[in-house]
Design an enzyme around this catalytic site. Structure first.
Site, PDB file in Angstrom:
ATOM      1  N   GLU A 251     -40.700  -3.877   3.630  1.00  9.43           N
ATOM      2  CA  GLU A 251     -39.433  -3.711   4.339  1.00  9.43           C
ATOM      3  C   GLU A 251     -39.555  -4.426   5.675  1.00  9.43           C
ATOM      4  OE1 GLU A 251     -38.484   0.418   4.841  1.00  9.43           O
ATOM      5  OE2 GLU A 251     -38.195   0.757   2.701  1.00  9.43           O
ATOM      6  N   LYS A 253     -39.756  -4.718   9.477  1.00 13.02           N
ATOM      7  CA  LYS A 253     -40.131  -3.741  10.502  1.00 13.02           C
ATOM      8  C   LYS A 253     -39.280  -4.033  11.735  1.00 13.02           C
ATOM      9  CE  LYS A 253     -43.997  -1.616  12.907  1.00 13.02           C
ATOM     10  NZ  LYS A 253     -43.304  -1.496  14.173  1.00 13.02           N
ATOM     11  N   ARG A 258     -36.807   4.787  16.739  1.00 17.03           N
ATOM     12  CA  ARG A 258     -36.722   5.524  15.491  1.00 17.03           C
ATOM     13  C   ARG A 258     -35.797   6.723  15.693  1.00 17.03           C
ATOM     14  NH1 ARG A 258     -41.988   6.690  11.900  1.00 17.03           N
ATOM     15  NH2 ARG A 258     -41.027   7.772  10.160  1.00 17.03           N
ATOM     16  N   ARG A 276     -38.081   9.998  17.939  1.00 20.55           N
ATOM     17  CA  ARG A 276     -39.411  10.187  17.387  1.00 20.55           C
ATOM     18  C   ARG A 276     -40.176  11.290  18.106  1.00 20.55           C
ATOM     19  NH1 ARG A 276     -44.048   5.854  16.334  1.00 20.55           N
ATOM     20  NH2 ARG A 276     -45.600   7.360  16.921  1.00 20.55           N
ATOM     21  N   GLU A 306     -34.191   3.018  12.071  1.00 19.50           N
ATOM     22  CA  GLU A 306     -34.485   2.419  13.370  1.00 19.50           C
ATOM     23  C   GLU A 306     -33.151   2.012  13.993  1.00 19.50           C
ATOM     24  OE1 GLU A 306     -37.678   2.464  14.157  1.00 19.50           O
ATOM     25  OE2 GLU A 306     -37.974   0.986  15.742  1.00 19.50           O
ATOM     26  N   PHE A 347     -34.153   3.731   6.623  1.00 14.39           N
ATOM     27  CA  PHE A 347     -35.238   3.412   5.690  1.00 14.39           C
ATOM     28  C   PHE A 347     -35.761   4.619   4.912  1.00 14.39           C
ATOM     29  CE2 PHE A 347     -37.220   3.398  10.008  1.00 14.39           C
ATOM     30  CZ  PHE A 347     -38.004   4.537   9.889  1.00 14.39           C
ATOM     31  N   ARG A 424     -50.443  10.186   9.427  1.00 15.01           N
ATOM     32  CA  ARG A 424     -50.640   8.749   9.392  1.00 15.01           C
ATOM     33  C   ARG A 424     -51.534   8.438   8.202  1.00 15.01           C
ATOM     34  NH1 ARG A 424     -49.983   5.293  13.337  1.00 15.01           N
ATOM     35  NH2 ARG A 424     -50.037   6.853  14.983  1.00 15.01           N
ATOM     36  N   LYS A 430     -48.343  -1.042   8.444  1.00 14.32           N
ATOM     37  CA  LYS A 430     -47.554  -1.976   9.257  1.00 14.32           C
ATOM     38  C   LYS A 430     -48.351  -3.259   9.437  1.00 14.32           C
ATOM     39  CE  LYS A 430     -49.005   0.558  13.326  1.00 14.32           C
ATOM     40  NZ  LYS A 430     -48.636   1.356  14.466  1.00 14.32           N
TER      41      LYS A 430
HETATM   42  P1  AMP Z   1     -45.450   1.414  15.602  1.00 15.46           P
HETATM   43  O1  AMP Z   1     -44.448   2.028  16.554  1.00 15.46           O
HETATM   44  O2  AMP Z   1     -45.889   0.044  16.004  1.00 15.46           O
HETATM   45  O3  AMP Z   1     -46.583   2.352  15.303  1.00 15.46           O
HETATM   46  O4  AMP Z   1     -44.721   1.179  14.177  1.00 15.46           O
HETATM   47  C1  AMP Z   1     -44.168   2.203  13.440  1.00 15.46           C
HETATM   48  C2  AMP Z   1     -42.681   2.279  13.700  1.00 15.46           C
HETATM   49  O5  AMP Z   1     -41.988   1.186  13.133  1.00 15.46           O
HETATM   50  C3  AMP Z   1     -42.011   3.458  13.053  1.00 15.46           C
HETATM   51  O6  AMP Z   1     -42.236   4.640  13.788  1.00 15.46           O
HETATM   52  C4  AMP Z   1     -40.547   3.045  13.063  1.00 15.46           C
HETATM   53  O7  AMP Z   1     -39.969   3.422  14.294  1.00 15.46           O
HETATM   54  C5  AMP Z   1     -40.613   1.532  13.039  1.00 15.46           C
HETATM   55  N1  AMP Z   1     -40.006   0.931  11.837  1.00 15.46           N
HETATM   56  C6  AMP Z   1     -39.257  -0.188  11.858  1.00 15.46           C
HETATM   57  N2  AMP Z   1     -38.868  -0.548  10.635  1.00 15.46           N
HETATM   58  C7  AMP Z   1     -39.369   0.375   9.776  1.00 15.46           C
HETATM   59  C8  AMP Z   1     -39.305   0.545   8.372  1.00 15.46           C
HETATM   60  N3  AMP Z   1     -38.664  -0.308   7.587  1.00 15.46           N
HETATM   61  N4  AMP Z   1     -39.956   1.613   7.838  1.00 15.46           N
HETATM   62  C9  AMP Z   1     -40.626   2.479   8.624  1.00 15.46           C
HETATM   63  N5  AMP Z   1     -40.723   2.364   9.967  1.00 15.46           N
HETATM   64  C10 AMP Z   1     -40.100   1.321  10.552  1.00 15.46           C
END
Ligand code: AMP
Length: 618
Positions: A251, A253, A258, A276, A306, A347, A424, A430
């Site tokens: 998907e 990102k 969030r 979040r 998001e 999502f 997690r 990611k």
């Molecule tokens: P990070 O903040 O770098 O740890 O990345 C995780 C975050 O990416 C999640 O908490 C979401 O806020 C965001 N995110 C963006 N697109 C997506 C997606 N398609 N699926 C899940 N999370 C996503």
């Protein structure tokens, strides 16, 4: 239960910082509490009245508390103020001055009564509310003994600070309500229920009333934010695909905020949006509130996505920084709505009108989500493709970047890919754009101290001491000192913002060998970028994990300009994540090294995709 019993526990907890001892004292205490009083006790132990997401603030102003203490003691306010500025703690002052000229209370205070009256203090709003609050507090204090007064004052000021973390309470509840040999399972069940409801008071009372079976399969409820499922990371797309057995859904990102949208159902009530951090942020996004029912129908439903800024003319994605301009904004909302319009890209679905979905696999949830959502210009679905070869995955990744995303999320299609609230794991991976000669990802750090600036930076902080989160120990061990990447204005703003949290002593949960000029109570999360993670004898993040006496340190750290307002200190990068970042970096370095027979000068090659202990893998 008498409030004095709880107060005596407060005193004991204040005198210890040993986690095991805290847990023991808590569990011995909690078994004595009746089920219906348990929520109040659980909230009060954390200095709260309700679960955090309800955002009910107890914190009254110092001047108001001082007035109430003056009225309850019959002493002039100036005396209280003088004593208070000397002791530095109005609670201590109340206790010290309590004997002077007061009649002892006629009957002991009860926990329930204290809780109800404090709720009254918190709920008084609008014109004349200050007088109402003073009056309620004065009455409460008049019925209190000296020690009770001390903690009541700290409670209303929002400064109880016993250091009782949610996870310590989870442990204590497990120890209190399960036989010793079932402690681990009980803790798991309590934590899982808490992750779904975000309300430890409710979890505790159903545990006390109906035992552990009551917690199995707890459902997501509209109005109670579910803790976000979190992603692991991999250094390459190939390793992400390999980890998922060669096939995965990718998907986009999106880089935004969030949001979890709660739609109440035909019985009515407002749509709510939670961040979040589980804050209710509904009022900040009126256009999303309006758009949700048009897109999702009456519910009941909980969906997640998001929230991203979009260009008002072209509808294309805009940089994340723009949405942060809308956070916390109370005025000028309409203007910002026009200048920074947003779209919610969904999502996941956590509750569908037909029933709960947390325990359904990701493919099933995605299918349900697609069937539920009518795409509009405000609500959309995350772009997605199922891939089973690297070429297609890479093409998708580059499309994501050129469409303004920061990378991709790989999601497992396995039958066990349920929604794991608050966890997690490798069910979601990611993968972001790689930065050559830089750490593959940024690190979210918590500010725990500051060094005074010199020269041009005199009068403000010149550098900050930052930490990551150790979820196991519930501590904040330091990662580095950072002074790069801040412009003068940012440093000035940060100094202004953090100075109220300055402390002379290191906060209980901060682990550091460095001593900054001032300690800061952990509150603010800053995103840093760095050249690499190294092992350091100075910093304490991941202490001893790879080498005795050494922790991880971030080399050449630099503030990216992004304050992670959406993350609480406990949501900063975890020690466990640092270990993975360190490992992927080692693997990177190995991959770049010239091929040759492994000799004594080269470290043995690690199993590709080896997971650190305890991390789940699909
Ligand atoms: P990070 O903040 O770098 O740890 O990345 C995780 C975050 O990416 C999640 O908490 C979401 O806020 C965001 N995110 C963006 N697109 C997506 C997606 N398609 N699926 C899940 N999370 C996503």
């Amino acid at each position: 239960m008498h409030f004095a019993e709880l107060v005596s526990l407060f005193g004991e907890l204040e005198d210890t910082s040993k986690r095991l001892e805290i847990r023991q004292k808590l569990s011995t205490f909690l078994v004595k509490v009746e089920a219906d009083e348990l929520p109040a006790v659980i909230y009060l132990l954390q200095g709260q009245l309700r679960p955090e997401y309800e955002g009910i603030e107890l914190g009254v102003a110092d001047s108001l508390a001082r007035k109430a203490v003056a009225l309850a003691t019959g002493l002039p306010e100036s005396t209280i103020q003088q004593h208070g500025s000397h002791s530095g703690d109005l609670g201590d002052t109340a206790e010290a001055l309590w004997g002077e000229g007061r009649k002892p209370p006629s009957r002991p205070l009860r926990v329930r009564e204290v809780y109800d009256r404090l709720t009254g203090v918190a709920e008084a709003k609008g014109e004349g509310s200050q007088e109402v609050k003073v009056g309620l507090l004065r009455d409460l204090l008049t019925s209190a003994e000296a020690k009770e007064a001390k903690y009541l004052v700290r409670l209303v000021l929002g400064r109880l600070r016993l250091g009782v973390k949610e996870m310590t309470l989870v442990d204590a509840l497990a120890a209190a309500y399960a036989p010793e040999d079932q402690f681990k399972e009980a803790r798991g069940a309590i934590e899982a229920a808490f992750n779904v409801t975000s309300d430890l008071g409710e979890v505790a009372s159903s545990l006390a009333a109906h035992g552990l079976p009551a917690l199995v399969g707890v459902r997501a409820q509209v109005g109670k934010p579910v803790r976000a499922m979190l992603a692991e990371r991999e250094a390459t797309l190939k390793s992400a695909l390999d980890r998922m057995g060669g096939t995965a859904a990718l998907e986009y990102k999106y880089d935004g905020l969030r949001l979890q949208a709660h739609v109440p159902g035909p019985s009515g009530g407002p749509v709510r949006l939670f961040s979040r951090r589980l804050e209710n942020v509904s009022s900040q996004f009126p256009e999303i509130l309006e758009a949700i029912p048009l897109s999702l129908g009456p519910g009941p439903a909980i969906v997640e996505g998001e929230c991203v800024p979009v260009d008002p003319v072209t509808g294309e994605l805009r940089p994340f920084q723009e949405i942060s301009r809308r956070r916390g904004r109370k005025y000028d909302l309409t203007r910002f709505q026009e200048e920074v319009p947003v779209r919610l890209i969904l999502f996941d679905v956590l509750l569908a009108p037909e029933g709960p979905t947390l325990d359904r696999s990701y493919p099933e949830r995605r299918g349900r989500l697609e069937a539920m959502v009518k795409v509009t210009d405000r609500v959309d679905l995350a772009v997605r493709e199922v891939v089973d070869d690297l070429g297609t995955a890479e093409a998708f990744f580059h499309r994501a970047l050129s469409d303004g995303c920061e990378g991709v999320m790989a999601k497992s299609l396995a039958p066990g890919s349920t929604y794991r609230a608050g966890a997690r794991g490798f069910w979601w991976i990611k993968y972001k754009r790689e930065y050559t000669h830089e750490l593959a990802d940024t690190v979210d750090t918590v500010v725990v101290g500051a060094f005074r600036g010199r020269g041009r930076r005199a009068g403000r902080y010149g550098a900050l001491l930052v930490a990551v989160y150790d979820a196991q120990a519930e501590t904040f061990p330091t990662l580095c000192k950072v002074g790069t990447g801040f412009d003068d204005k940012t440093l000035e703003d940060l100094t202004r913002r953090l100075s109220s949290r300055e402390q002379k002593e290191p906060p209980k949960d901060v682990v550091s060998t460095l001593v900054p000029d001032v300690w800061l109570e952990p509150s603010l999360v800053l995103e840093l970028r760095g050249a690499e993670l190294t092992l350091s004898p100075v910093h304490r993040a991941g202490d001893g994990l790879l080498r005795a006496g050494y922790g991880f340190a971030l080399r050449f750290p630099r503030f990216t300009g992004r304050i992670r307002e959406d993350k609480s200190p406990e949501e900063a990068t975890e020690v466990k994540e640092l270990l993975r970042l360190y490992q992927t970096q080692v693997r990177h370095a190995e991959a770049e090294a010239p091929e040759g027979p492994p000799g004594p000068h080269r470290p043995p090659r690690k199993e590709p995709g080896a997971s650190p202990g305890g991390t789940e893998s699909p």
